[in-house]
Scaffold this motif. Structure first.
Motif, PDB file in Angstrom:
ATOM      1  N   VAL A   1       0.919  -1.051   0.146  1.00 45.49           N
ATOM      2  CA  VAL A   1       0.057   0.164   0.042  1.00 45.49           C
ATOM      3  C   VAL A   1       0.839   1.291  -0.161  1.00 45.49           C
ATOM      4  CG1 VAL A   1      -1.806   1.253   1.124  1.00 45.49           C
ATOM      5  CG2 VAL A   1      -1.917  -1.480   1.310  1.00 45.49           C
ATOM      6  N   ASP A   2       0.898   2.152  -0.951  1.00 49.48           N
ATOM      7  CA  ASP A   2       1.507   3.284  -1.062  1.00 49.48           C
ATOM      8  C   ASP A   2       0.605   4.393  -0.290  1.00 49.48           C
ATOM      9  OD1 ASP A   2       2.820   5.768  -1.371  1.00 49.48           O
ATOM     10  OD2 ASP A   2       3.162   5.449  -3.671  1.00 49.48           O
ATOM     11  N   ALA A   3       0.805   4.724   1.029  1.00 48.86           N
ATOM     12  CA  ALA A   3       0.387   5.719   1.635  1.00 48.86           C
ATOM     13  C   ALA A   3       1.306   6.928   2.027  1.00 48.86           C
ATOM     14  CB  ALA A   3      -0.270   5.513   3.034  1.00 48.86           C
ATOM     15  N   SER A   4       2.294   7.096   0.925  1.00 50.75           N
ATOM     16  CA  SER A   4       3.412   8.012   1.343  1.00 50.75           C
ATOM     17  C   SER A   4       3.068   9.376   0.748  1.00 50.75           C
ATOM     18  CB  SER A   4       4.505   7.584   0.280  1.00 50.75           C
ATOM     19  OG  SER A   4       4.281   7.791  -1.090  1.00 50.75           O
ATOM     20  N   GLY A   5       1.797   9.793   0.650  1.00 45.37           N
ATOM     21  CA  GLY A   5       1.281  11.182   0.200  1.00 45.37           C
ATOM     22  C   GLY A   5       2.232  11.791  -1.151  1.00 45.37           C
ATOM     23  N   ARG A   6       2.140  13.074  -0.870  1.00 43.97           N
ATOM     24  CA  ARG A   6       3.019  13.618  -2.282  1.00 43.97           C
ATOM     25  C   ARG A   6       4.296  13.230  -2.495  1.00 43.97           C
ATOM     26  NH1 ARG A   6       4.368  18.199  -2.086  1.00 43.97           N
ATOM     27  NH2 ARG A   6       3.719  19.076  -4.066  1.00 43.97           N
ATOM     28  N   ALA A   7       4.964  12.117  -1.653  1.00 44.96           N
ATOM     29  CA  ALA A   7       6.256  11.568  -2.117  1.00 44.96           C
ATOM     30  C   ALA A   7       5.957  10.686  -3.290  1.00 44.96           C
ATOM     31  CB  ALA A   7       6.960  10.863  -0.850  1.00 44.96           C
ATOM     32  N   ARG A   8       4.675  10.054  -3.241  1.00 47.95           N
ATOM     33  CA  ARG A   8       4.266   9.101  -4.235  1.00 47.95           C
ATOM     34  C   ARG A   8       5.466   8.052  -4.605  1.00 47.95           C
ATOM     35  NH1 ARG A   8       3.555  11.534  -8.991  1.00 47.95           N
ATOM     36  NH2 ARG A   8       1.587  10.106  -9.222  1.00 47.95           N
ATOM     37  N   GLU A   9       5.772   7.177  -3.774  1.00 45.46           N
ATOM     38  CA  GLU A   9       6.760   6.375  -3.689  1.00 45.46           C
ATOM     39  C   GLU A   9       6.710   5.410  -4.723  1.00 45.46           C
ATOM     40  OE1 GLU A   9       9.765   6.491  -2.538  1.00 45.46           O
ATOM     41  OE2 GLU A   9       9.381   8.196  -1.198  1.00 45.46           O
ATOM     42  N   PHE A  10       5.605   4.773  -5.002  1.00 43.31           N
ATOM     43  CA  PHE A  10       5.207   3.803  -5.952  1.00 43.31           C
ATOM     44  C   PHE A  10       5.306   4.353  -7.538  1.00 43.31           C
ATOM     45  CE2 PHE A  10       2.565   0.106  -3.618  1.00 43.31           C
ATOM     46  CZ  PHE A  10       3.552   0.410  -2.814  1.00 43.31           C
TER      47      PHE A  10
ATOM     48  N   ALA B   1       6.923  26.636   4.200  1.00 41.55           N
ATOM     49  CA  ALA B   1       6.992  25.541   3.265  1.00 41.55           C
ATOM     50  C   ALA B   1       6.392  25.947   2.014  1.00 41.55           C
ATOM     51  CB  ALA B   1       5.928  24.361   3.880  1.00 41.55           C
ATOM     52  N   VAL B   2       6.827  25.035   1.012  1.00 40.41           N
ATOM     53  CA  VAL B   2       6.613  25.446  -0.446  1.00 40.41           C
ATOM     54  C   VAL B   2       6.164  23.960  -1.005  1.00 40.41           C
ATOM     55  CG1 VAL B   2       7.438  26.134  -2.754  1.00 40.41           C
ATOM     56  CG2 VAL B   2       8.229  27.164  -0.609  1.00 40.41           C
ATOM     57  N   TYR B   3       4.830  24.025  -1.810  1.00 43.45           N
ATOM     58  CA  TYR B   3       4.414  22.816  -2.455  1.00 43.45           C
ATOM     59  C   TYR B   3       3.802  23.388  -3.879  1.00 43.45           C
ATOM     60  CZ  TYR B   3       3.755  20.405   1.891  1.00 43.45           C
ATOM     61  OH  TYR B   3       3.963  19.996   3.072  1.00 43.45           O
ATOM     62  N   THR B   4       4.449  22.559  -4.874  1.00 44.94           N
ATOM     63  CA  THR B   4       4.045  22.971  -6.245  1.00 44.94           C
ATOM     64  C   THR B   4       3.696  21.805  -6.667  1.00 44.94           C
ATOM     65  OG1 THR B   4       6.331  22.290  -6.897  1.00 44.94           O
ATOM     66  CG2 THR B   4       5.860  24.526  -6.324  1.00 44.94           C
ATOM     67  N   ASN B   5       2.869  21.948  -8.088  1.00 42.79           N
ATOM     68  CA  ASN B   5       2.267  20.977  -8.911  1.00 42.79           C
ATOM     69  C   ASN B   5       1.784  19.882  -8.151  1.00 42.79           C
ATOM     70  OD1 ASN B   5       3.585  22.118 -11.254  1.00 42.79           O
ATOM     71  ND2 ASN B   5       5.466  21.007 -10.947  1.00 42.79           N
ATOM     72  N   TYR B   6       0.806  20.281  -7.272  1.00 44.34           N
ATOM     73  CA  TYR B   6       0.023  19.485  -6.463  1.00 44.34           C
ATOM     74  C   TYR B   6      -1.353  18.653  -7.124  1.00 44.34           C
ATOM     75  CZ  TYR B   6      -2.448  23.721  -5.585  1.00 44.34           C
ATOM     76  OH  TYR B   6      -2.831  24.918  -5.668  1.00 44.34           O
ATOM     77  N   GLN B   7      -1.628  19.125  -8.123  1.00 38.54           N
ATOM     78  CA  GLN B   7      -2.865  18.743  -8.759  1.00 38.54           C
ATOM     79  C   GLN B   7      -2.473  17.475  -9.594  1.00 38.54           C
ATOM     80  OE1 GLN B   7      -4.788  21.734 -10.904  1.00 38.54           O
ATOM     81  NE2 GLN B   7      -6.536  22.024  -9.059  1.00 38.54           N
ATOM     82  N   LEU B   8      -2.457  16.403  -8.894  1.00 36.11           N
ATOM     83  CA  LEU B   8      -1.928  14.938  -9.729  1.00 36.11           C
ATOM     84  C   LEU B   8      -3.010  13.830  -9.115  1.00 36.11           C
ATOM     85  CD1 LEU B   8       1.965  15.347  -9.175  1.00 36.11           C
ATOM     86  CD2 LEU B   8       0.701  15.428 -11.343  1.00 36.11           C
ATOM     87  N   ILE B   9      -3.510  13.084 -10.312  1.00 34.22           N
ATOM     88  CA  ILE B   9      -4.212  11.968  -9.890  1.00 34.22           C
ATOM     89  C   ILE B   9      -3.842  10.726 -10.893  1.00 34.22           C
ATOM     90  CG2 ILE B   9      -6.560  11.197 -10.315  1.00 34.22           C
ATOM     91  CD1 ILE B   9      -7.650  14.141 -10.407  1.00 34.22           C
ATOM     92  N   GLY B  10      -3.405   9.894 -10.010  1.00 34.93           N
ATOM     93  CA  GLY B  10      -3.156   8.610 -10.917  1.00 34.93           C
ATOM     94  C   GLY B  10      -3.856   7.966 -11.958  1.00 34.93           C
ATOM     95  N   GLU B  11      -3.258   7.559 -13.032  1.00 35.95           N
ATOM     96  CA  GLU B  11      -4.232   6.691 -13.801  1.00 35.95           C
ATOM     97  C   GLU B  11      -4.709   5.327 -13.577  1.00 35.95           C
ATOM     98  OE1 GLU B  11      -1.725   6.262 -17.663  1.00 35.95           O
ATOM     99  OE2 GLU B  11      -1.976   8.328 -18.159  1.00 35.95           O
TER     100      GLU B  11
ATOM    101  N   ALA C   1      -1.192   9.679  -2.515  1.00 36.60           N
ATOM    102  CA  ALA C   1      -0.562   9.024  -3.466  1.00 36.60           C
ATOM    103  C   ALA C   1      -1.292   8.453  -4.929  1.00 36.60           C
ATOM    104  CB  ALA C   1      -0.051   7.927  -2.855  1.00 36.60           C
ATOM    105  N   ALA C   2      -2.814   8.496  -4.564  1.00 39.39           N
ATOM    106  CA  ALA C   2      -3.557   8.272  -5.575  1.00 39.39           C
ATOM    107  C   ALA C   2      -4.082   9.522  -6.138  1.00 39.39           C
ATOM    108  CB  ALA C   2      -4.792   7.617  -4.875  1.00 39.39           C
ATOM    109  N   GLY C   3      -4.369  10.512  -5.502  1.00 40.48           N
ATOM    110  CA  GLY C   3      -4.631  11.801  -6.118  1.00 40.48           C
ATOM    111  C   GLY C   3      -5.005  12.880  -5.164  1.00 40.48           C
ATOM    112  N   PHE C   4      -4.511  13.961  -5.609  1.00 43.58           N
ATOM    113  CA  PHE C   4      -5.059  15.298  -4.787  1.00 43.58           C
ATOM    114  C   PHE C   4      -5.425  16.458  -5.567  1.00 43.58           C
ATOM    115  CE2 PHE C   4      -3.635  19.358  -2.858  1.00 43.58           C
ATOM    116  CZ  PHE C   4      -4.291  19.329  -1.442  1.00 43.58           C
TER     117      PHE C   4
END
Length: 371
Positions: free
Chosen positions: A117-126, A224-234, A247-250
């Motif tokens: 299970v990838d629960a690594s958040g924005r790190a998106r390890e998988f 703190a800085v966050y960029t390009n956070y609108q990501l949703i896994g295919e 990790a799935a989508g924000f």
């Protein structure tokens, strides 16, 4: 960490985990949200009487420790806090660990791990380890935020959202501090300095709304800085893996949807694990995508002005038949949707989303659009 303000939809999860009382002790009670789409026209939203009528603003480090503690106390759960290297095999769509870590996992589980299970958040390890791709959202914003020792606030416990000359800002009251953040197109930040601290401090000094709100405060944390956070896994799952949370989508920090998608998404994922079989994870993904798309619609209606254009139109037509009967219901459903308490697969949400997509609010929406 972004994600300090909960929505009422997360409260049932905290109750199910048995941690709501603990969270309440170190958090700020949140009865609603206040939006300033125009400085002279604040919109105070108090969460609806149906379902949960409140949420919390949470110090994230303590909140994350509390959720982890609930997991560790669960019968049959073991915690390994160490690094390991994942490998991905595309031919079988599977993840595995290096032999050294795998041997330790076998000792704990009594056999081979069946699911990663990838629960690594924005790190998106998988996604980093494999060929998993993601779809970017329409916006290319950058979030810069920090904590202040105090800040001007109009309504106790409310998250305060201000539309600015460029982008928007939040002010989140926490027990001994206030989180102040700005969301703006990434390219705009270069004009305010070279480092995150320079850009943040200069922007707050020169933006009239935030300069007034923070005039007596001191920044007490790094920026703190966050960029390009609108990501949703295919894809959200595969042969022996599944993605949860960011990790799935924000979608977007507006409306504080991140922890709703994370906590309720994790509950959906856990139910899929218990049901077993690939169809269970297909159902989890369908439900999670439906919720992501619903929050995405609400976020887009904020940025293009339709949401507050609709609210403005409703104030003008409130006493005109038949709108005097329709508008109160539509407003109530929209407030419940913003609180995450209107089921996104319900007829009521479909009606509310149809109203948002209609031209009813577009006539006034351009006045409230966020650049």
């Amino acid at each position: 960490i972004v994600g300090e303000s909960l929505v009422p939809a997360t409260i049932p999860v905290l109750r199910a985990l048995g941690v709501e009382r603990e969270v309440a002790e170190f958090s700020t009670y949140k009865p609603g949200a206040t939006f300033f789409v125009r400085p002279e026209e604040p919109l105070k939203i108090v969460f609806c009487p149906r379902g949960s009528t409140y949420a919390y603003n949470v110090p994230r480090a303590q909140f994350d420790d509390t959720v982890l503690g609930a997991a560790v106390r669960t019968r049959g759960v073991s915690l390994m806090q160490e690094s390991g290297k994942l490998t991905y095999r595309a031919s079988t769509d599977t993840f595995s660990l290096e032999e050294e870590q795998l041997a330790r996992v076998r000792d704990i589980l009594g056999g081979e791990p069946q699911l990663f299970v990838d629960a690594s958040g924005r790190a998106r390890e998988f996604a980093k380890t494999s060929e998993l791709r993601s779809v970017r959202g329409k916006r290319n914003d950058c979030v810069i935020f920090a904590h202040h020792d105090r800040c001007e606030l109009e309504n106790e416990g409310h998250i305060h959202i201000n539309r600015l000359s460029r982008g928007w800002s939040w002010r989140i009251p926490l027990p001994d501090r206030v989180s102040v953040g700005v969301v703006m197109p990434a390219a705009e930040w270069r004009a305010f300095g070279d480092t995150p601290e320079e850009r943040y401090d200069e922007f707050l000094r020169t933006e009239p709304i935030l300069a007034a709100a923070t005039r007596t405060s001191q920044r007490i944390s790094p920026v703190a800085v966050y960029t390009n956070y609108q990501l949703i896994g295919e894809r959200f799952s595969g042969t022996n893996w599944v993605l949860v949370g960011d990790a799935a989508g924000f979608v977007d920090p507006i409306f504080s949807s991140g922890l709703d998608l994370t906590l309720n998404g994790a509950m959906r994922c856990a139910k899929a694990v218990l049901r077993g079989g690939p169809r269970a994870f297909d159902e989890y993904e369908r439900e999670q995508r439906r919720n992501i798309l619903a929050w995405q619609l609400l976020a887009e209606s904020f940025y293009d002005g339709r949401l507050f254009g609709l609210i403005r139109a409703s104030s003008l037509w409130r006493n005109t038949p038949p709108w005097n009967h329709v508008i109160p219901h539509a407003e109530r459903h929209l407030v419940r949707a913003i609180a995450g308490m209107l089921p996104f697969d319900s007829l009521r949400f479909r009606v509310a989303s149809s109203v948002l997509r209609s031209g009813f609010g577009q006539r006034y929406g351009h006045r409230f659009a966020v650049q």
